[in-house]
Design an enzyme around this catalytic site. Structure first.
Site, PDB file in Angstrom:
ATOM      1  N   ASP A   1       0.830  -1.202   0.000  1.00  0.00           N
ATOM      2  CA  ASP A   1       0.000   0.000   0.000  1.00  0.00           C
ATOM      3  C   ASP A   1       0.872   1.263   0.000  1.00  0.00           C
ATOM      4  O   ASP A   1       2.072   1.207   0.317  1.00  0.00           O
ATOM      5  CB  ASP A   1      -0.890  -0.035   1.254  1.00  0.00           C
ATOM      6  CG  ASP A   1      -2.206   0.712   1.068  1.00  0.00           C
ATOM      7  OD1 ASP A   1      -2.320   1.501   0.113  1.00  0.00           O
ATOM      8  OD2 ASP A   1      -3.116   0.507   1.900  1.00  0.00           O
TER       9      ASP A   1
ATOM     10  N   ASP B   1     -10.370   2.114  -3.936  1.00  0.00           N
ATOM     11  CA  ASP B   1     -10.947   1.859  -2.619  1.00  0.00           C
ATOM     12  C   ASP B   1     -12.467   1.865  -2.680  1.00  0.00           C
ATOM     13  O   ASP B   1     -13.129   1.670  -1.658  1.00  0.00           O
ATOM     14  CB  ASP B   1     -10.461   2.912  -1.613  1.00  0.00           C
ATOM     15  CG  ASP B   1      -9.165   2.474  -0.944  1.00  0.00           C
ATOM     16  OD1 ASP B   1      -8.742   1.331  -1.182  1.00  0.00           O
ATOM     17  OD2 ASP B   1      -8.582   3.281  -0.203  1.00  0.00           O
TER      18      ASP B   1
HETATM   19  C1  DGJ Z   1      -5.862   1.773   1.546  1.00  0.00           C
HETATM   20  C2  DGJ Z   1      -6.136   0.522   0.748  1.00  0.00           C
HETATM   21  O1  DGJ Z   1      -6.516   0.833  -0.545  1.00  0.00           O
HETATM   22  C3  DGJ Z   1      -7.202  -0.271   1.471  1.00  0.00           C
HETATM   23  O2  DGJ Z   1      -7.587  -1.385   0.721  1.00  0.00           O
HETATM   24  C4  DGJ Z   1      -6.662  -0.682   2.809  1.00  0.00           C
HETATM   25  O3  DGJ Z   1      -5.575  -1.549   2.638  1.00  0.00           O
HETATM   26  C5  DGJ Z   1      -6.265   0.545   3.614  1.00  0.00           C
HETATM   27  N1  DGJ Z   1      -5.404   1.420   2.863  1.00  0.00           N
HETATM   28  C6  DGJ Z   1      -5.581   0.156   4.883  1.00  0.00           C
HETATM   29  O4  DGJ Z   1      -5.083   1.230   5.550  1.00  0.00           O
END
Ligand code: DGJ
Length: 743
Positions: A477, A549
């Site tokens: 991430d 997301d």
């Molecule tokens: C952003 C990611 O896109 C999510 O899927 C998740 O992993 C969160 N961060 C966790 O902080």
């Protein structure tokens, strides 16, 4: 495939495409053509193609020595500014605060075959490539420019890059060095970009080209949610299957620009490369600098033709071949199921339920380390939280493995929180300007990945965990844009801060390379708050990226349609999440969510314990079906069957191989008495083959392709299997199979 004619013309062609350039009267390189293969070219043909109008020559001439010659009159391969062409240039150099007006003249060329895959720098590769490098020299300034081109079998892609070598005794400052330039004779195109924001990435936007510059860019340190490096110039009357399109993409994940300038005569110049706004590179004597590669694409078969090209290229020449052959695991990710609120017991329950449904990999998301109960702590403290995992991470991972599942783990390697030892012991490892005020984002700071010691330190931490916990899969991430960009390390070695953004992304690639060298079977899923770094640079290492997301299936219809213009199905994972959806609070049926998510690598991200027995059975059956069709759904040929439209309400996607086709039909809002424009047109069928639609009608390929699928428009409430007129967010899947009968 690469013909050099009269030591003057360079002709790359392969039956699918041709790219032609030659020497201008001043020995610089002039662009002549990119498009369908022109076959053999005679001297007369070449002379004809070289003809041009002297439009600008009334103004400034390039030199007294060449009559009536002005660079602005010519399409060029790598234009410089200030030498009779006033458009944006591909290169900008300074020495001692003085602008150099480089004058690169052709010197010699080299042709090689094949490009091996080198883990250190993301770049295209393939045994089937032919590569041409043109060496140009500026003898007065003692600089060399190398322009490289690659062409691959059966592909319309042309890969370009530039390299500069400083043979002078002086330090040269590179202020701009673009990866590719494509001059086109007209501007009769719409500029297409993939734009959006967090949770609405890569929506298709088009606008007509007009005189001046149409540009997209990133200044955020990553390719960004807002703009993607991919752009296209599309014929104004383009359809899914007809019309010319030129497109470009960049094999790069940092600050970029992709732009088109239209001059006063309606000629277009498309350029893409590192964003010069945040770039300055010190080139000492005898040093060189290479740009990332750019990829140009051409089709005259509309959007589906473009996707055939971009998908084929990414699949064969960017992604590690290993991941084309191996099935991507169906994952359960605990993020939307638990967020930070979990412990081993809770997760093991989730994993056990997932296993019972046929899910293959458990991905432990954010919150397993340090004291991370919210997003304001512990990044950089990569030690397991014993409160959540009393027996350690290795124990939890062993339990997951015992279930017969793979184990995936979340990291955010580029970041650090203020409450960690890493931050307190190494304040100089953080990207931060000496100014007192600095910006904050998600209450975390960016590590100075321009500093090799930082990358090495993070590698050591990650490698230990991967080894001990037998990690099979990583979700990488990256949740913060870079502000007040300043590298204490670059300052300490007396390099300009203008090198920071590029060196940062090189550091990211370096960490990828180190991890994959030590753990070659690791499947790394890219992620940056969803789709904030969805590009060919990351795909070189991460065969799939979490695209957004926003896990709402209706929102994903647009995100996926846009993404698919440039990147194949195999490059993004889709998760079935709970309803009401966490991002938009929309309620859609499980059927709709699964019908959308099955195009590409599949996952689930919800509390399975909250599902009814009926829903669990539905998922179990679905996963069984998905596994039977996974190769097709991940690696098949993708087509859009309905027209792109910013206010699109119905979508139809197909994915095909030689004996099966799956068509997904989706409708967002119910509209009574919807008009019928056309049946769903089908492609890739054999005229002489008989097909069965679901377990129902048998039709010849000839009739099916001519008339298309008639069903989706015949909604009626009496047939529960078809999309219902009375309901929003409806979908239906068609399976069209060959049956063993030739006609
Ligand atoms: C952003 C990611 O896109 C999510 O899927 C998740 O992993 C969160 N961060 C966790 O902080």
């Amino acid at each position: 495939m690469i013909d050099v004619i009269d030591n003057k013309y360079f002709y790359l062609h392969n039956g699918a495409v041709a790219y032609l350039f030659g020497l201008l009267p001043n020995q610089q390189l002039g662009h002549l053509y990119y498009g369908e293969d022109l076959g053999e070219l005679s001297a007369d043909d070449l002379a004809y193609l070289t003809l041009h109008k002297n439009k600008a020559s009334g103004t400034v001439k390039y030199s007294k020595k060449i009559k009536n010659f002005t660079l602005a009159d010519h399409m060029q391969e790598y234009p410089t500014y200030g030498t009779s062409d006033f458009r944006e240039s591909a290169i900008s150099l300074e020495a001692n605060d003085t602008y150099l007006y480089p004058d690169f003249k052709y010197d010699h060329f080299k042709i090689t075959t094949g490009k091996s895959r080198k883990i250190t720098v993301p770049a295209s590769y393939g045994n089937d490539s032919e590569n041409l490098t043109i060496y140009l020299k500026d003898t007065e300034r003692q600089l060399e420019l190398e322009l490289s081109y690659s062409i691959f079998e059966e592909s319309t892609a042309i890969v370009c890059k530039a390299k500069i070598v400083n043979y002078s005794q002086f330090e040269v400052e590179i202020k701009n060095l673009q990866s590719s330039v494509l001059d086109l004779p007209t501007a009769n195109y719409n500029f297409l970009q993939l734009s959006g924001a967090w949770t609405k990435e890569r929506h298709i936007i088009t606008r007509p080209l007009t005189q001046g510059i149409t540009k997209i860019e990133s200044l955020r340190g990553a390719s960004s949610h807002q703009e993607n490096p991919f752009i296209a110039l599309v014929d104004k009357n383009v359809t899914n299957d007809t019309g010319n399109i030129y497109a470009s993409n960049l094999i790069y994940s940092g600050n970029f620009i992709s732009q088109v300038e239209v001059d006063e005569w309606g000629q277009s110049r498309l350029m893409t490369g590192i964003n010069p706004a945040t770039f300055k590179w010190k080139l000492a004597p005898n040093q060189d600098f290479s740009t990332p590669e750019a990829v140009l694409f051409y089709t005259n078969d509309g959007f589906n033709g473009l996707m055939a090209q971009t998908h084929d290229f990414v699949t064969k020449h960017i992604i590690d071949q290993k991941w084309q052959k191996r099935d991507r695991p169906i994952v359960i990710n605990n993020w939307e199921a638990t967020y930070f609120d979990f412990n081993e017991e809770k997760l093991l329950k989730l994993a056990t339920q997932a296993k019972q449904l046929g899910i293959e990999c458990f991905v432990l998301d954010d919150g397993w380390f340090g004291k991370r109960d919210s997003d304001n702590s512990s990044l950089g403290n990569w030690t397991v939280d014993r409160k959540k995992f009393p027996q350690g991470l290795d124990h939890f991972s062993a339990q997951v493995h015992k279930l017969g599942m793979k184990f995936g783990l979340w990291f955010e390697p580029e970041m650090v929180s203020a409450d960690t030892e890493l931050y307190q012991e190494h304040p100089d490892w953080v990207v931060r300007h000496p100014y007192k005020r600095y910006s904050v984002g998600r209450r975390q700071y960016v590590l100075d990945f321009a500093n090799p010691a930082v990358v090495d330190n993070i590698y050591q931490h990650m490698a230990k965990i991967i080894e001990n916990a037998q990690v099979d899969y990583i979700k990488w991430d990256m949740n913060r844009n870079i502000t007040e960009a300043y590298s204490p390390y670059l300052h300490s070695i007396n390099h300009p801060q203008g090198e920071f953004f590029h060196r940062y992304i090189q550091g990211v690639y370096h960490l990828y390379a180190k991890l994959l060298t030590s753990f070659p079977d690791l499947l790394i899923e890219g992620c940056a708050s969803g789709g904030g770094r969805f590009d060919l640079g990351i795909l070189y290492y991460s065969p799939q990226i979490w695209p957004s997301d926003d896990s709402d299936a209706a929102e994903r219809l647009d995100i996926m349609s846009g993404t698919l213009l440039a990147y194949p199905l195999s490059t993004f994972s889709n998760h079935v999440s709970a309803v009401p959806n966490d991002q938009v609070k929309r309620i859609t049926s499980l059927k709709f969510r699964q019908n959308v998510a099955c195009f590409g690598p599949l996952g689930y991200e919800l509390d399975l314990g909250k599902l009814s027995t009926e829903e669990k059975n539905q998922i179990k059956n679905w996963i069984r079906w998905y596994k039977e069709n996974r190769k097709l759904l991940v690696n098949g040929t993708f087509d859009q069957l309905l027209k792109f439209d910013p206010s699109q309400n119905t979508y139809a996607w197909s994915v095909s191989n030689s004996n099966k086709q799956i068509v997904g039909f989706y409708r967002k809002l119910a509209r009574p008495n919807e008009t019928l424009d056309q049946y769903l047109p089908l492609k890739h069928l054999n005229d002489h083959q008989k097909y069965q639609i679901n377990s129902d009608q048998m039709v010849s390929g000839r009739v099916l392709q001519k008339f298309g699928l008639r069903e989706p428009y015949q909604f009626n409430a009496s047939n529960p299997d078809t999309a219902q007129i009375s309901g929003d967010f409806q979908s239906y899947l068609y399976q069209i199979k060959t049956i063993d009968r030739k006609i």
